[in-house]
Design a protein around this motif. Structure first.
Motif, PDB file in Angstrom:
ATOM      1  N   TRP A 240       7.751  35.114  57.869  1.00 50.06           N
ATOM      2  CA  TRP A 240       8.919  34.736  58.548  1.00 50.06           C
ATOM      3  C   TRP A 240      10.166  34.494  57.919  1.00 50.06           C
ATOM      4  CZ3 TRP A 240      11.558  30.072  59.555  1.00 50.06           C
ATOM      5  CH2 TRP A 240      12.750  30.271  60.364  1.00 50.06           C
ATOM      6  N   ALA A 241      10.174  33.330  56.666  1.00 49.31           N
ATOM      7  CA  ALA A 241      11.269  33.002  56.486  1.00 49.31           C
ATOM      8  C   ALA A 241      11.569  33.846  54.877  1.00 49.31           C
ATOM      9  CB  ALA A 241      10.839  31.579  55.390  1.00 49.31           C
ATOM     10  N   SER A 242      10.790  34.581  54.532  1.00 49.24           N
ATOM     11  CA  SER A 242      11.072  35.339  53.339  1.00 49.24           C
ATOM     12  C   SER A 242      11.654  36.707  53.600  1.00 49.24           C
ATOM     13  CB  SER A 242       9.666  35.697  52.507  1.00 49.24           C
ATOM     14  OG  SER A 242       8.829  36.324  52.991  1.00 49.24           O
ATOM     15  N   LYS A 243      11.972  37.098  54.835  1.00 49.77           N
ATOM     16  CA  LYS A 243      12.520  38.185  55.062  1.00 49.77           C
ATOM     17  C   LYS A 243      13.979  38.515  54.964  1.00 49.77           C
ATOM     18  CE  LYS A 243      12.628  42.535  57.302  1.00 49.77           C
ATOM     19  NZ  LYS A 243      12.137  43.736  56.756  1.00 49.77           N
ATOM     20  N   GLY A 244      14.170  39.452  53.702  1.00 49.55           N
ATOM     21  CA  GLY A 244      15.730  39.474  53.486  1.00 49.55           C
ATOM     22  C   GLY A 244      16.269  38.260  52.844  1.00 49.55           C
ATOM     23  N   ASN A 245      15.414  37.546  52.289  1.00 53.36           N
ATOM     24  CA  ASN A 245      15.835  36.238  51.561  1.00 53.36           C
ATOM     25  C   ASN A 245      16.254  36.381  50.108  1.00 53.36           C
ATOM     26  OD1 ASN A 245      16.160  33.611  50.812  1.00 53.36           O
ATOM     27  ND2 ASN A 245      15.854  32.984  52.837  1.00 53.36           N
ATOM     28  N   LYS A 246      17.152  36.328  49.395  1.00 57.85           N
ATOM     29  CA  LYS A 246      16.976  36.573  48.070  1.00 57.85           C
ATOM     30  C   LYS A 246      16.399  35.257  47.304  1.00 57.85           C
ATOM     31  CE  LYS A 246      21.557  38.908  48.215  1.00 57.85           C
ATOM     32  NZ  LYS A 246      23.113  38.875  47.889  1.00 57.85           N
ATOM     33  N   THR A 247      16.369  34.312  48.016  1.00 58.16           N
ATOM     34  CA  THR A 247      15.404  33.258  47.164  1.00 58.16           C
ATOM     35  C   THR A 247      14.139  33.828  46.811  1.00 58.16           C
ATOM     36  OG1 THR A 247      16.296  31.494  48.549  1.00 58.16           O
ATOM     37  CG2 THR A 247      14.562  30.825  47.148  1.00 58.16           C
ATOM     38  N   PHE A 248      13.363  34.561  47.663  1.00 56.96           N
ATOM     39  CA  PHE A 248      12.008  35.023  47.206  1.00 56.96           C
ATOM     40  C   PHE A 248      11.996  36.446  46.820  1.00 56.96           C
ATOM     41  CE2 PHE A 248      11.928  32.066  50.771  1.00 56.96           C
ATOM     42  CZ  PHE A 248      11.089  31.081  50.175  1.00 56.96           C
ATOM     43  N   SER A 249      13.133  37.113  46.455  1.00 60.30           N
ATOM     44  CA  SER A 249      13.411  38.520  45.962  1.00 60.30           C
ATOM     45  C   SER A 249      12.517  38.785  44.574  1.00 60.30           C
ATOM     46  CB  SER A 249      14.797  38.892  45.708  1.00 60.30           C
ATOM     47  OG  SER A 249      15.425  38.068  44.817  1.00 60.30           O
ATOM     48  N   PRO A 250      12.126  37.629  43.592  1.00 60.44           N
ATOM     49  CA  PRO A 250      11.404  37.882  42.704  1.00 60.44           C
ATOM     50  C   PRO A 250       9.819  38.284  43.067  1.00 60.44           C
ATOM     51  CG  PRO A 250      12.779  36.079  42.230  1.00 60.44           C
ATOM     52  CD  PRO A 250      12.914  36.339  43.610  1.00 60.44           C
ATOM     53  N   LEU A 251       9.639  37.842  44.165  1.00 59.51           N
ATOM     54  CA  LEU A 251       7.984  38.242  44.548  1.00 59.51           C
ATOM     55  C   LEU A 251       7.923  39.694  44.966  1.00 59.51           C
ATOM     56  CD1 LEU A 251       7.316  34.808  46.727  1.00 59.51           C
ATOM     57  CD2 LEU A 251       6.737  35.349  44.262  1.00 59.51           C
ATOM     58  N   SER A 252       8.879  40.150  44.977  1.00 59.61           N
ATOM     59  CA  SER A 252       8.871  41.804  45.261  1.00 59.61           C
ATOM     60  C   SER A 252       9.318  42.838  44.021  1.00 59.61           C
ATOM     61  CB  SER A 252       9.684  42.200  46.414  1.00 59.61           C
ATOM     62  OG  SER A 252      11.254  41.808  46.210  1.00 59.61           O
ATOM     63  N   ARG A 253       9.120  42.080  42.940  1.00 61.81           N
ATOM     64  CA  ARG A 253       9.468  42.735  41.579  1.00 61.81           C
ATOM     65  C   ARG A 253       8.401  42.875  40.551  1.00 61.81           C
ATOM     66  NH1 ARG A 253      14.521  39.878  41.053  1.00 61.81           N
ATOM     67  NH2 ARG A 253      15.933  40.210  42.744  1.00 61.81           N
ATOM     68  N   GLY A 254       8.716  43.644  39.681  1.00 64.24           N
ATOM     69  CA  GLY A 254       7.642  43.626  38.485  1.00 64.24           C
ATOM     70  C   GLY A 254       6.162  43.715  38.697  1.00 64.24           C
ATOM     71  N   PRO A 255       5.571  42.964  38.092  1.00 68.25           N
ATOM     72  CA  PRO A 255       4.076  43.044  38.300  1.00 68.25           C
ATOM     73  C   PRO A 255       3.601  42.865  39.579  1.00 68.25           C
ATOM     74  CG  PRO A 255       4.631  41.790  36.265  1.00 68.25           C
ATOM     75  CD  PRO A 255       5.907  41.764  37.219  1.00 68.25           C
ATOM     76  N   LEU A 256       4.000  41.932  40.340  1.00 69.52           N
ATOM     77  CA  LEU A 256       3.615  41.548  41.828  1.00 69.52           C
ATOM     78  C   LEU A 256       3.833  42.867  42.718  1.00 69.52           C
ATOM     79  CD1 LEU A 256       4.893  37.705  42.416  1.00 69.52           C
ATOM     80  CD2 LEU A 256       2.629  38.788  41.925  1.00 69.52           C
ATOM     81  N   ARG A 257       5.112  43.463  42.457  1.00 71.01           N
ATOM     82  CA  ARG A 257       5.412  44.644  43.284  1.00 71.01           C
ATOM     83  C   ARG A 257       4.349  45.934  42.898  1.00 71.01           C
ATOM     84  NH1 ARG A 257       9.763  46.939  46.301  1.00 71.01           N
ATOM     85  NH2 ARG A 257       8.833  49.162  46.864  1.00 71.01           N
TER      86      ARG A 257
END
Length: 325
Positions: A240-257
Motif C-alpha cells: 500500500w505504501a510503496s505504490k507510486g512512491n519514489k522512496t521505494f523506486s530502487p526496488l523496481s530497478r536493476g537486479p531486483l526488477r
C-alpha cells in the motif's frame, strides 16, 4: 498474487465496464500453464534417472494433480507434513494449485460485485470486496481450525487448504481496491506518511525473515503464531505504501526488477533443480551450480514462453501466445 490479479481485474472493469469470469480464467491459464508444462516435460524424465519406480509413479501423479490444480491435496494426502517431505521435486507446486483455486473463487466474487451498474456504487463495492473477503476468510480459518483441532491432520489441512489462505489473498485485494481510489480518497497527510509506514513495514519484514532463519521448520503452530499473521500484514502495508512512491523506486530497478520479472519461472525451476542437485552432491559448489542452472532456465522460459503472453494486451483474446507454447 491477490494484489496483482485484483489490480488487473479492476482495470479491465474500468476500461470495458464489465468483467467476464471465463476470459479472466483463460488469461490466468495462458499466463501460468505453458511454463509449468515445459518444466514438467523437462523434469519428469529426470525422475526416472534419480528416483525409484514407485517414487517416479508418485511424482507423475503429483505432476498430473498440478495440471488439474489439485497438487496441494495430493501432497497433503501422500506426504502430510510439508517440512518432512524429501522424495519429490514437485513439493512447491502445492502453492500454485492453491493459487489457481483462489482464482476460481475470485472470479465468482468479482463477477457478482461487477454486476453493480452505477460507477459510484461499483467503486464503493470494490472497496468493500477486499475487507469482506478478509473477514469471511479469517472467520473460516478459525472455524476450520476449531473443527480440525481434535484430528491428527489438523496442521496439514491448515497448511495445504485454500480455506486457511484466502485471507492472505484478500488482503492483497483490499490494497488493490485502496489504490483504485487513492488519488481522490487519500488526503495529503496520508500520502506524506506513506514512506514512513512503508519503511517501518519493510524493516519489520526483514526482522521477521531473520527470525525465521533461526527457527526450525515445522508445521507445529504455524497458524497460531502471531508472527505468521504479522508477515502478511506488513507485506500488505508495504504494498500500500510503496505504490507510486519514489522512496521505494530502487526496488523496481536493476537486479531486483530482473529477478521479479522471472520470479514465476524461478519459482517453477528452483525446486526440481535443487532436488536433483542434492541427489548428486550436497557441496556448496553443487548448490551454486544449481542456482546458476535455475537462473539460466528461468531466463529461457521467461523469454520464450512468458514474455510472448505478457506482450499481448488484448483482454478479449482467446488465442494462445504462439504454436511452440
Amino acid at each position: 498474487s491477490g494484489y496483482s490479479v485484483a489490480t488487473s481485474a479492476f482495470r479491465e472493469n474500468q476500461v470495458t465496464g464489465s468483467f467476464k469470469p471465463l476470459v479472466f480464467l483463460q488469461r490466468r491459464a495462458r499466463r501460468l500453464l505453458p511454463t509449468m508444462f515445459v518444466v514438467l516435460a523437462v523434469t519428469i524424465p529426470l525422475c526416472a534417472l534419480f528416483l525409484s519406480v514407485p517414487e517416479v509413479k508418485s511424482n507423475v501423479w503429483t505432476a498430473l494433480a498440478a495440471v488439474v490444480i489439485g497438487a496441494n491435496f495430493k501432497l497433503m494426502v501422500d506426504h502430510g507434513d510439508y517440512f518432512a517431505v524429501a522424495d519429490t521435486p514437485y513439493l512447491h507446486l502445492w502453492s500454485l494449485s492453491m493459487e489457481e483455486q483462489f482464482y476460481l473463487l475470485f472470479a465468482l466474487f468479482f463477477w457478482v460485485f461487477a454486476r453493480i451498474k452505477s460507477q459510484k456504487d461499483r467503486q464503493l463495492s470494490f472497496r468493500w470486496l477486499g475487507p469482506l473477503l478478509v473477514a469471511l476468510s479469517i472467520a473460516l480459518l478459525f472455524l476450520f481450525q476449531s473443527a480440525l483441532s481434535t484430528t491428527e491432520v489438523a496442521e496439514e489441512w491448515l497448511f495445504y487448504s485454500p480455506v486457511s489462505r484466502i485471507w492472505q489473498f484478500a488482503l492483497g485485494m483490499y490494497v488493490a481496491s485502496r489504490h483504485l481510489n487513492s488519488t481522490s480518497g487519500d488526503s495529503h497527510n496520508q500520502r506524506s506518511r506513506r514512506p514512513l509506514i512503508g519503511g517501518i513495514a519493510l524493516v519489520i519484514l526483514l526482522m521477521l525473515t531473520v527470525m525465521d532463519i533461526h527457527t526450525s521448520a515445522s508445521l507445529d503452530g504455524i497458524f497460531t503464531s502471531p508472527r505468521r499473521f504479522l508477515i502478511v500484514v506488513m507485506a500488505s502495508l508495504f504494498l500500500w505504501a510503496s505504490k507510486g512512491n519514489k522512496t521505494f523506486s530502487p526496488l523496481s530497478r536493476g537486479p531486483l526488477r530482473w529477478a521479479g520479472d522471472r520470479s514465476y519461472s524461478i519459482y517453477l525451476w528452483h525446486a526440481p533443480i535443487f532436488f536433483f542437485a542434492a541427489s548428486v552432491s550436497s557441496t556448496l559448489t553443487t548448490q551454486l551450480s544449481a542456482l546458476v542452472v535455475t537462473l539460466l532456465l528461468s531466463s529461457w522460459t521467461f523469454v520464450s514462453f512468458e514474455k510472448p503472453y505478457l506482450s499481448r494486451r488484448d483482454p478479449e483474446s482467446h488465442k494462445w501466445p504462439n504454436l511452440r507454447t
